[in-house]
Design an enzyme around this catalytic site. Structure first.
Site, PDB file in Angstrom:
ATOM      1  N   GLY A   1       8.891   7.859  -6.444  1.00  0.00           N
ATOM      2  CA  GLY A   1       8.558   7.011  -5.300  1.00  0.00           C
ATOM      3  C   GLY A   1       7.350   6.143  -5.599  1.00  0.00           C
ATOM      4  N   SER A   2       6.599   5.844  -4.541  1.00  0.00           N
ATOM      5  CA  SER A   2       5.570   4.794  -4.639  1.00  0.00           C
ATOM      6  C   SER A   2       4.425   5.090  -5.597  1.00  0.00           C
ATOM      7  CB  SER A   2       4.988   4.525  -3.255  1.00  0.00           C
ATOM      8  OG  SER A   2       6.006   3.993  -2.455  1.00  0.00           O
ATOM      9  N   THR A   3       4.185   6.358  -5.929  1.00  0.00           N
ATOM     10  CA  THR A   3       3.120   6.651  -6.894  1.00  0.00           C
ATOM     11  C   THR A   3       3.401   5.947  -8.222  1.00  0.00           C
ATOM     12  OG1 THR A   3       4.311   8.701  -7.300  1.00  0.00           O
ATOM     13  CG2 THR A   3       2.278   8.877  -6.040  1.00  0.00           C
TER      14      THR A   3
END
Lengths: 131, 647
Positions: B350-352
Site C-alpha cells: 500500500g501507500s508506504t
C-alpha cells in the site's frame, strides 16, 4: 660365620619385598588418585551446574517482563525517564583538559540543566512516574 | 640297634622305604596332576579362550559413553540470556529389580514424574524378549521420562529410599533384604549421560526470533541417540554453531557402577557450542511487544508485527509478532502463532511503498518536492481503469502527495519516471529478493518484470499494489532513506562467542546506494510532513523528537479480488534529520479503524518514544520546555519520591 651371603640374602629379600610393597603402594596410590580425580570431577561438575542454575535464575530475574511485573506488584511507580530529565554533557575536548587543571566535569559545559538537580537514574533507565 | 634284636628288621625297613616311595610317587603325581590341570586351565583361559573371555570381562566392567556438549546460549545485545540449556537427566528403571512391587514404586514416584500410577506400574513390568541370538532376555532398561530436572531426580531418589513395603524387614532372610535394598537404591536410576533442556527465561519474549528446538534421532557408532536440534528461528539457522561437538569416554566401572578413573582409556572432551549474541535488545523487544499487545487488544487484528532497526547499521533491535508462543512449550500454541509475520508474510504494502517510488524520482531529478501535480479531484482514468484517492485533491506538490498520501499524485510521478526506472527502483531497494536475514522462512516477494506488466501496472505499483513485500524489506527500504540513501543488510547476529571471547564478529554490511543523499533529504522532508497537521499520521508525532514516516492502508486480495479487509501500517524514523531509529508497525485486518494513521501510527509513537528514551537519543524538538520534577513536594513541604506517593 660368614656375613657375606647373609647380607646378600637380606639384600635380595629386601629388594624383592620392597619391589612388591612399592608396586602395591603405587597401585594403591593410582587408585586413590583416580578416586580423588573422580571426586573433584564430580565436584567441578556440580559447581558448574550450580553456576548455570544461578545464571539462569539471574536471567529470569532480570527479564524485562518479570521486572515490569515486579514494579507493578510492588507499586514502585517507576517508568522510563522523560527526555527532558536526561542530562546531556558535551564531548570532552582534549585541549580543555590539558590546559585547565580544574575538575574535568566542572570544565564541561552542561547543555541543559535540570531544576532541581536530577538524582542518578535507576540502572534500568527508570525514573519516578510523572504526575 | 633295633635291627640287631629283630632279624626281620631289614625287610620291614625295605617295605617302609617302598611305601614312602609309593606315597611320594602318588603325591608327586597328584601335585603334577593338579599343577598340570591348573596349567591346562591357565592355557585354556588365557590362550585358547582369551578373546571370548576378554570380551566377557570387558562387557562386565568396560563402559563407553558419549559426553554431551552444552548447547550454546543465545544472548541479547546487552549479554542477557534469551535462550540457555539446563542440565537434566533421563530417569530409567530396571524392572527385574522391582519384582512384583510395581504398585508401591509407581505410587511413590508417579506424581514426581507427572505420570499416572496405572500407566507407570504397567511400564515397570518385566518383559521377556528374544535377543539376536534367540536367547530370552528380560528388559533391564526402561526409560520412564526424559528431561527431568536435577532437583526432581533427587526427590525421586529420596522417595525411593524412603519407600515402605509393609513387611518387617528385620525378620527377612538375607536374599530378601538384598532384594529390598536393591529395589530402593538401584531399581530407579538416572542415566549416567547428562541430557539438556532448552530454557527460555523470558518465555514469549522474542519467541519468533529465537525459535525453538526439538529432538532428532541419530545413529552414532551403531547406537541411536537423541539429540537437540533447532527447529525454527536462530535455533535452526545457527544450529551447527550452537550444538558444539559431542565427546566420548571409554572407561571401566566397579560393581556399583562407580567409574575407575585409573582405568580410563579414552577421554575426549565435548566441545561446547558457541554463544550467539544478537543485535536484539531485550528491553526494546519488551517495549515493542508490550505496545503490540495493547494494540492487539484494541484493534484485534489477525496479526501484528513490529520492527525496530538502526538505520546506520541495519541492526535489528526488536522484531516482534503477535500472536506469539512460549518456546519452552511450542506445541501448546497453534501453528499459526509460531509464524514470524515480520518476515514470513508477503503482502501488498500500500501507500508506504510511495516512499520508494517518490524518493527515487527525487533522487533521479525526475521531480522536485515543489513540483505540482493535479490529482484529478480524486478520480483518475488510466489504462481503462479508474484510480481513486481517499479524498478528492486538486493540485498537490510532491511533498503534499506524500503528506496526503495521494494515489493519483504518486501514480503521476511514476508515469513520469517510466516503467524501467520504476522497476529498477523497486529492485534496487531490495524488493523481489530476500533480505538475507539469518532466519528461516523469508520470502523474496513478488515483483513482475516490466515485460509482464499491464498498462495499469505502473500506477498500481506507485500506490504499493501489484507486488508483494515482507515487512522487513519495507522497513529496510525506509531505513535506507533514513541512512542517506544507503541500503543496509539487516543484521540480527552481532557475534559468536566462546566463554565470553569473540570468535566470529559480524559487521554492518552496506549493500548499495539506492538513492542520492539529496533524494533522501527531500524524501525525509516530505515524510516529516506526514505527522504534521493535516498529514495522514498526526498520531505518530512525538513530543521531543521530529518524526518522518509514512502510513499504509492496503486492501487485501481474496480469490483474486480486492475485499474490504486491510493491512494497516506505519513506517517511520527519528530524529528525522539525524535518524537513530527506524520503527515499523504492520497490522493485518485491524478492527475499530483500518487506516494506518489511525491504528498503526499510535503504536509507532508508543514504541518510538519509549525506545528513544531508553537509548537516550538526544531530543531535537521542544528542548527548552522545563523538565518535569523528579522529586515532588508534598503540601507539608517534605520532599517525597514518586514511589512513596503511589503507596
Amino acid at each position: 660365620m660368614r656375613l657375606g651371603p647373609l647380607v646378600k640374602v637380606v639384600f635380595v629379600c629386601l629388594f624383592i619385598g620392597g619391589f612388591g610393597v612399592g608396586y602395591v603402594w603405587q597401585k594403591a596410590a593410582i587408585e586413590q588418585l583416580g578416586r580423588d580425580i573422580k571426586h573433584r570431577e564430580t565436584q567441578l561438575d556440580g559447581l558448574k551446574k550450580k553456576n548455570e542454575a544461578m545464571k539462569n535464575q539471574l536471567a529470569s530475574m532480570q527479564s524485562p517482563p518479570v521486572l515490569e511485573m515486579r514494579i507493578k506488584e510492588l507499586n514502585l511507580g517507576l517508568d522510563m525517564p522523560d527526555p527532558r530529565q536526561v542530562l546531556w554533557l558535551a564531548e570532552p575536548l582534549p585541549e580543555t583538559v590539558a590546559g585547565d587543571a580544574r575538575q574535568y566535569a566542572a570544565g564541561q559545559s552542561v547543555k541543559r540543566s535540570l531544576e532541581p538537580a536530577s538524582p542518578p537514574l535507576h540502572a534500568m533507565n527508570m525514573a519516578p512516574t510523572r504526575r | 640297634m633295633r635291627n640287631r634284636f629283630h632279624p626281620g628288621g631289614g625287610r620291614a625297613r625295605k617295605m617302609g622305604r617302598r611305601l614312602q616311595h609309593r606315597r611320594l610317587f602318588w603325591l608327586t603325581l597328584l601335585i603334577v596332576g593338579v599343577f598340570g590341570f591348573l596349567a591346562y586351565r591357565l592355557v585354556d583361559l588365557q590362550v585358547m579362550r582369551h578373546e571370548e573371555l576378554k570380551e566377557k570381562a570387558s562387557q562386565n566392567t568396560e563402559r563407553e559413553y558419549l559426553v554431551e556438549s552444552k548447547r550454546g546460549d543465545i544472548l541479547d545485545a546487552q549479554g542477557n540470556r534469551l535462550a540457555t540449556s539446563l542440565f537434566v537427566k533421563t530417569v530409567c528403571a530396571d524392572p527385574v529389580l522391582i519384582g512384583n512391587r510395581q504398585a508401591e514404586v509407581s505410587k511413590a514416584i508417579a506424581s514426581l514424574l507427572g505420570q499416572s500410577e496405572v500407566e507407570l506400574a504397567y511400564r515397570l513390568q518385566p518383559r521377556v524378549r528374544l535377543n539376536t541370538n534367540g536367547v530370552p532376555v528380560t528388559n533391564r532398561y526402561v526409560v520412564l521420562k526424559r528431561k527431568v530436572p536435577l532437583d526432581t531426580v533427587k526427590k525421586i531418589e529420596e522417595a525411593m529410599a524412603g519407600i515402605q513395603f509393609g513387611v518387617d524387614e528385620k525378620k527377612l532372610t538375607r536374599p530378601e533384604k538384598t532384594f529390598y535394598e536393591n529395589l530402593r537404591t538401584k531399581a530407579i536410576f538416572a542415566d549416567i549421560v547428562d541430557d539438556q533442556l532448552r530454557y527460555y527465561p523470558n518465555k514469549t519474549l522474542a519467541a519468533h526470533v529465537l525459535g525453538f528446538v526439538g529432538m532428532d534421532e541419530r545413529l552414532v557408532n551403531g547406537k541411536t541417540v537423541l539429540e537437540t536440534a533447532g527447529k525454527e528461528g536462530i535455533e535452526q539457522r545457527f544450529n551447527r554453531q550452537l550444538a558444539g561437538s559431542r565427546g566420548w569416554r571409554v572407561t571401566e566401572t566397579d560393581r556399583k557402577r562407580n567409574e575407575l578413573v585409573s582405568r580410563r582409556e579414552q577421554d575426549v572432551q565435548a566441545q561446547d557450542g558457541l554463544d550467539v549474541v544478537l543485535t536484539i535488545d531485550s528491553v526494546i523487544q519488551h517495549i515493542t511487544e508490550t505496545a503490540l499487545a495493547e494494540a492487539m487488544e484494541k484493534h484485534t487484528p489477525q496479526s501484528i508485527s513490529g520492527l525496530v532497526v538502526r538505520p546506520a547499521t541495519g541492526e535489528i533491535l526488536a522484531m516482534a509478532t503477535l500472536p506469539t508462543f512460549d518456546p519452552n512449550n511450542p506445541g501448546a500454541a497453534p501453528p499459526a502463532s509460531r509464524r514470524n509475520h515480520a518476515i514470513a508474510d508477503a503482502y501488498e504494502p500500500g501507500s508506504t511503498f510511495k516512499v520508494v517510488i517518490v524518493s527515487r524520482a527525487l533522487s533521479d531529478s525526475v521531480v522536485k518536492l515543489t513540483d505540482v501535480f493535479h490529482c484529478e479531484n480524486g478520480s483518475f482514468l488510466y489504462g481503462g481503469r479508474i484510480l481513486h484517492d481517499h479524498e478528492s485533491y486538486g493540485a498537490l506538490s510532491v511533498k503534499d502527495i506524500i503528506k496526503k498520501s495521494s494515489n493519483i499524485g504518486a501514480a503521476k510521478v511514476a508515469i513520469k519516471m517510466g516503467p524501467e526506472q520504476v522497476y529498477n527502483a523497486i529492485r534496487d531497494f531490495g524488493f523481489g529478493t530476500a533480505t538475507g536475514i539469518p532466519l528461516p522462512g523469508e520470502p523474496g516477494g513478488w515483483v513482475h518484470p516490466v515485460k509482464d506488466w499491464s498498462k495499469v501496472s505502473i500506477v498500481q505499483l506507485a500506490m504499493g499494489h501489484g507486488l508483494t513485500v515482507n515487512p522487513l524489506q519495507l522497513t529496510m527500504a525506509v531505513a535506507a532513506v533514513a541512512n542517506k540513501g544507503v541500503l543496509m543488510r539487516p543484521m540480527l547476529v552481532s557475534r559468536l562467542e566462546e566463554d565470553g571471547k569473540v570468535v566470529s564478529p559480524y559487521s554492518p554490511l552496506p549493500l548499495r546506494r539506492v538513492i542520492s543523499e539529496e533524494g533522501a533529504r527531500g524524501m525525509t522532508e516530505a515524510m516529516k510532513s506526514v505527522v504534521e497537521e493535516h498529514g495522514t499520521a498526526t498520531k505518530a508525532a512525538l513530543e521531543h523528537f521530529t518524526v518522518a514516516g509514512k502510513t499504509g492502508t492496503a486492501q487485501k486480495v481474496e480469490n483474486g479480488t480486492y475485499v474490504r479487509k486491510y493491512v494497516a501500517s506505519f513506517v517511520g524514523f527519528l530524529p528525522a534529520d539525524n535518524p537513530e531509529l527506524c520503527v515499523a508497525v504492520i497490522m493485518d485486518e485491524p478492527r475499530r479503524g483500518y487506516y494506518g494513521g489511525q491504528t498503526a501510527a499510535p503504536v509507532f509513537k508508543q514504541i518510538a518514544e519509549r525506545t528513544a528514551n531508553y537509548l537516550k537519543v538526544r531530543p531535537d524538538k521542544n528542548t527548552n520546555t522545563p523538565a518535569p520534577p523528579l522529586v515532588s513536594t508534598t503540601p507539608a513541604g517534605n520532599p517525597k519520591t514518586a514511589a512513596a506517593r503511589t503507596k
